[in-house]
Write a protein that holds these residues in place. Structure first.
Motif, short mmCIF file in Angstrom:
data_model
loop_
_atom_site.label_atom_id
_atom_site.label_comp_id
_atom_site.label_asym_id
_atom_site.label_seq_id
_atom_site.Cartn_x
_atom_site.Cartn_y
_atom_site.Cartn_z
N ALA A 176 0.83 -1.20 0.00
CA ALA A 176 0.00 0.00 0.00
C ALA A 176 0.87 1.25 0.00
O ALA A 176 0.62 2.21 -0.75
CB ALA A 176 -0.93 0.00 1.22
N ALA A 177 1.90 1.27 0.85
CA ALA A 177 2.81 2.42 0.89
C ALA A 177 3.59 2.54 -0.40
O ALA A 177 3.87 3.65 -0.87
CB ALA A 177 3.76 2.28 2.08
N LEU A 178 3.93 1.41 -1.00
CA LEU A 178 4.74 1.42 -2.22
C LEU A 178 4.00 2.05 -3.39
O LEU A 178 4.61 2.65 -4.28
CB LEU A 178 5.17 -0.01 -2.57
N THR A 212 -5.46 -3.40 -14.34
CA THR A 212 -4.34 -4.19 -13.83
C THR A 212 -4.64 -4.66 -12.41
O THR A 212 -5.45 -4.05 -11.70
CB THR A 212 -3.04 -3.35 -13.83
N PRO A 213 -4.00 -5.75 -11.98
CA PRO A 213 -4.26 -6.30 -10.63
C PRO A 213 -3.97 -5.27 -9.54
O PRO A 213 -2.91 -4.64 -9.54
CB PRO A 213 -3.31 -7.50 -10.54
N ILE A 214 -4.90 -5.13 -8.60
CA ILE A 214 -4.76 -4.13 -7.53
C ILE A 214 -3.56 -4.42 -6.66
O ILE A 214 -3.41 -5.52 -6.12
CB ILE A 214 -6.04 -4.10 -6.68
N GLY A 215 -2.68 -3.43 -6.53
CA GLY A 215 -1.51 -3.55 -5.67
C GLY A 215 -0.41 -4.42 -6.23
O GLY A 215 0.60 -4.64 -5.55
N GLY A 216 -0.58 -4.91 -7.46
CA GLY A 216 0.43 -5.77 -8.06
C GLY A 216 1.65 -5.02 -8.57
O GLY A 216 1.70 -3.79 -8.54
N VAL A 217 2.63 -5.78 -9.04
CA VAL A 217 3.88 -5.20 -9.54
C VAL A 217 3.61 -4.23 -10.68
O VAL A 217 4.23 -3.17 -10.78
CB VAL A 217 4.85 -6.31 -9.99
N VAL A 218 2.67 -4.58 -11.54
CA VAL A 218 2.38 -3.73 -12.69
C VAL A 218 1.85 -2.37 -12.23
O VAL A 218 2.25 -1.32 -12.76
CB VAL A 218 1.36 -4.40 -13.64
N GLN A 219 0.97 -2.37 -11.25
CA GLN A 219 0.46 -1.10 -10.74
C GLN A 219 1.56 -0.26 -10.10
O GLN A 219 1.59 0.96 -10.26
CB GLN A 219 -0.68 -1.33 -9.75
N VAL A 220 2.46 -0.90 -9.39
CA VAL A 220 3.58 -0.16 -8.79
C VAL A 220 4.43 0.46 -9.89
O VAL A 220 4.84 1.63 -9.80
CB VAL A 220 4.43 -1.09 -7.91
N LEU A 221 4.70 -0.30 -10.96
CA LEU A 221 5.47 0.23 -12.08
C LEU A 221 4.74 1.38 -12.77
O LEU A 221 5.35 2.38 -13.16
CB LEU A 221 5.76 -0.88 -13.08
N LEU A 222 3.43 1.25 -12.91
CA LEU A 222 2.64 2.32 -13.52
C LEU A 222 2.71 3.60 -12.69
O LEU A 222 2.81 4.70 -13.24
CB LEU A 222 1.18 1.87 -13.67
N ARG A 223 2.67 3.45 -11.36
CA ARG A 223 2.79 4.64 -10.51
C ARG A 223 4.19 5.24 -10.64
O ARG A 223 4.35 6.46 -10.58
CB ARG A 223 2.52 4.26 -9.05
N GLY A 224 5.19 4.41 -10.84
CA GLY A 224 6.55 4.92 -11.06
C GLY A 224 6.65 5.70 -12.35
O GLY A 224 7.28 6.77 -12.41
N ILE A 225 6.03 5.19 -13.41
CA ILE A 225 6.01 5.89 -14.70
C ILE A 225 5.30 7.23 -14.56
O ILE A 225 5.73 8.25 -15.11
CB ILE A 225 5.32 5.02 -15.77
N THR A 226 4.22 7.24 -13.80
CA THR A 226 3.49 8.49 -13.55
C THR A 226 4.41 9.50 -12.87
O THR A 226 4.43 10.68 -13.23
CB THR A 226 2.26 8.23 -12.68
N GLY A 227 5.20 9.03 -11.90
CA GLY A 227 6.14 9.93 -11.22
C GLY A 227 7.18 10.50 -12.17
O GLY A 227 7.51 11.70 -12.10
N ILE A 228 7.71 9.66 -13.06
CA ILE A 228 8.68 10.14 -14.05
C ILE A 228 8.06 11.25 -14.89
O ILE A 228 8.69 12.29 -15.15
CB ILE A 228 9.15 8.98 -14.95
#
Length: 392
Positions: free
Chosen positions: A44-46, A94-110
């Motif tokens: 969740a924090a990630l 995408t699966p909730i809280g999965g690796v793909v969602q974390v990566l998507l949030r990282g792309i958003t940050g970039i």
């Protein structure tokens, strides 16, 4: 403001509001994601910290490359807004809280690294004498944008997909608006690749102290923005039913963050008159005191905790603009974009650790103690501004 200046500054402010609505999407809908996806505290924090990580990577790359100083910043913002919008929208499939969602949030940050600091490059090109106000307007706009997901979450109730779709739509529209802005008379473009430009962050004492104040500010700011909603929900639940407490926390969080955005404008106006470092120091004092008061009142009457949290939110952000304006004042015009981008990069590097660690600290020691430790940031920032005031 002259007509062309007012038009461009106004459009840029709207662009920042719309695009920065992508930032706290996951934080605003976290209770719903946890309930539906059954994800733990770390994941969740990630989802929120991934945005910070992406932003840092994007900002570092752009600072070293000199992107805001070498490429038309309007095009940079437009491209980043489109990519960020698509990455955010992909959360729906995408699966909730999965690796793909974390990566998507990282792309958003970039992508957001190509919006916020690049927007500052445009805004400082529109003036020098009123730079505190101009940057204040921009930071106020991004603050309002950061608050929007909480409003969407409040209006959408348990349907978290409304928040995701709404923020993506705003970011997509902002891409077109970014191309409608103009560059000001003080805008300067770097002709060559010069990664050594960021050395001024250490060699120029004024810039170094502005960076130091910014780090103290960032220790507090993004931890507050990311977790005040969760903390308030726990505090309110001592007096209200859980569902009512969560709903009230969303509304108070939106009001607190949005009011902080509004306060950036008068703070910028005063900064141009009494000094940017002086306004930053005052803001840090008020935010530190109100943060401690919120911690002390935690679990008490809802109206009291809400009022203190709103005061904290109103004072936690107005100094941000002045740290950037101080850097722009001290830097060569054709290097200001890189130095401001690098400033945000190191600030957000620290926020990754504070944002990620906060829920674990709260779990171990309680939200009251977690809120109280944020005051160390303002204390450090106040000392940096005290020293800077002596030399500017």
């Amino acid at each position: 403001m002259m007509p062309g200046k007012a038009r461009s500054v106004g459009i840029l402010a709207v662009v920042e509001v719309m695009t920065m609505s992508l930032w706290f999407v996951s934080a605003a809908i976290l209770p719903e994601l946890i309930a539906e996806g059954d994800i733990g505290h770390f994941r969740a924090a990630l989802l929120t910290s991934a945005v910070q990580i992406g932003f840092v990577l994007g900002a570092l790359g752009m600072a070293v490359h000199g992107t805001p100083d070498r490429i038309d910043p309007r095009r940079v913002i437009a491209v980043c807004a489109v990519i960020g919008s698509v990455a955010n929208l992909a959360l729906l499939v995408t699966p909730i809280g999965g690796v793909v969602q974390v990566l998507l949030r990282g792309i958003t940050g970039i992508c957001l690294a190509g919006v916020y600091p690049v927007g500052m490059k445009i805004i400082v090109g529109w003036g020098t004498k009123d730079r505190g106000l101009l940057v204040g307007l921009l930071v106020g706009a991004l603050t309002l944008g950061s608050a929007l997901p909480h409003l969407f979450a409040f209006l959408g109730g348990t349907n978290w997909r409304v928040t995701v779709a709404g923020s993506s739509a705003l970011a997509l529209v902002s891409a077109g608006l970014a191309l409608m802005t103009s560059l000001g008379p003080a805008h300067a473009q770097a002709r060559a690749f010069d990664p050594g430009a960021i050395r001024m962050a250490w060699t120029d004492r004024r810039i170094r102290l502005a960076y130091a104040g910014y780090l103290g500010h960032m220790w507090e700011l993004y931890t507050y923005w990311a977790w005040i909603g969760a903390a308030l929900a726990v505090s309110f639940s001592a007096q209200l039913a859980l569902e009512d407490a969560q709903s009230a926390a969303k509304l108070v969080t939106f009001v607190a963050i949005a009011l902080g955005g509004v306060m950036c404008v008068p703070a910028g106006w005063f900064a141009d008159r009494i000094g940017k470092a002086q306004v930053a120091k005052i803001s840090l004092i008020v935010s530190g005191v109100s943060g401690l008061a919120t911690a002390a009142a935690f679990g008490g009457p809802v109206w009291l905790v809400a009022a203190l949290a709103i005061l904290w939110g109103a004072s936690v952000i107005p100094d941000s603009a002045q740290f950037s304006a101080l850097v722009a004042d001290s830097a060569p015009p054709d290097r200001a974009g890189s130095l401001m981008t690098f400033q945000t990069a190191i600030g957000f590097t620290m926020t990754f650790f504070t944002v990620q660690a906060m829920p674990f600290f709260a779990q171990a020691f309680g939200w009251q103690a977690a809120l109280a430790i944020m005051v160390f940031g303002p204390i450090y920032g106040i000392d940096a501004m005290r020293r800077l005031i002596r030399i500017v």
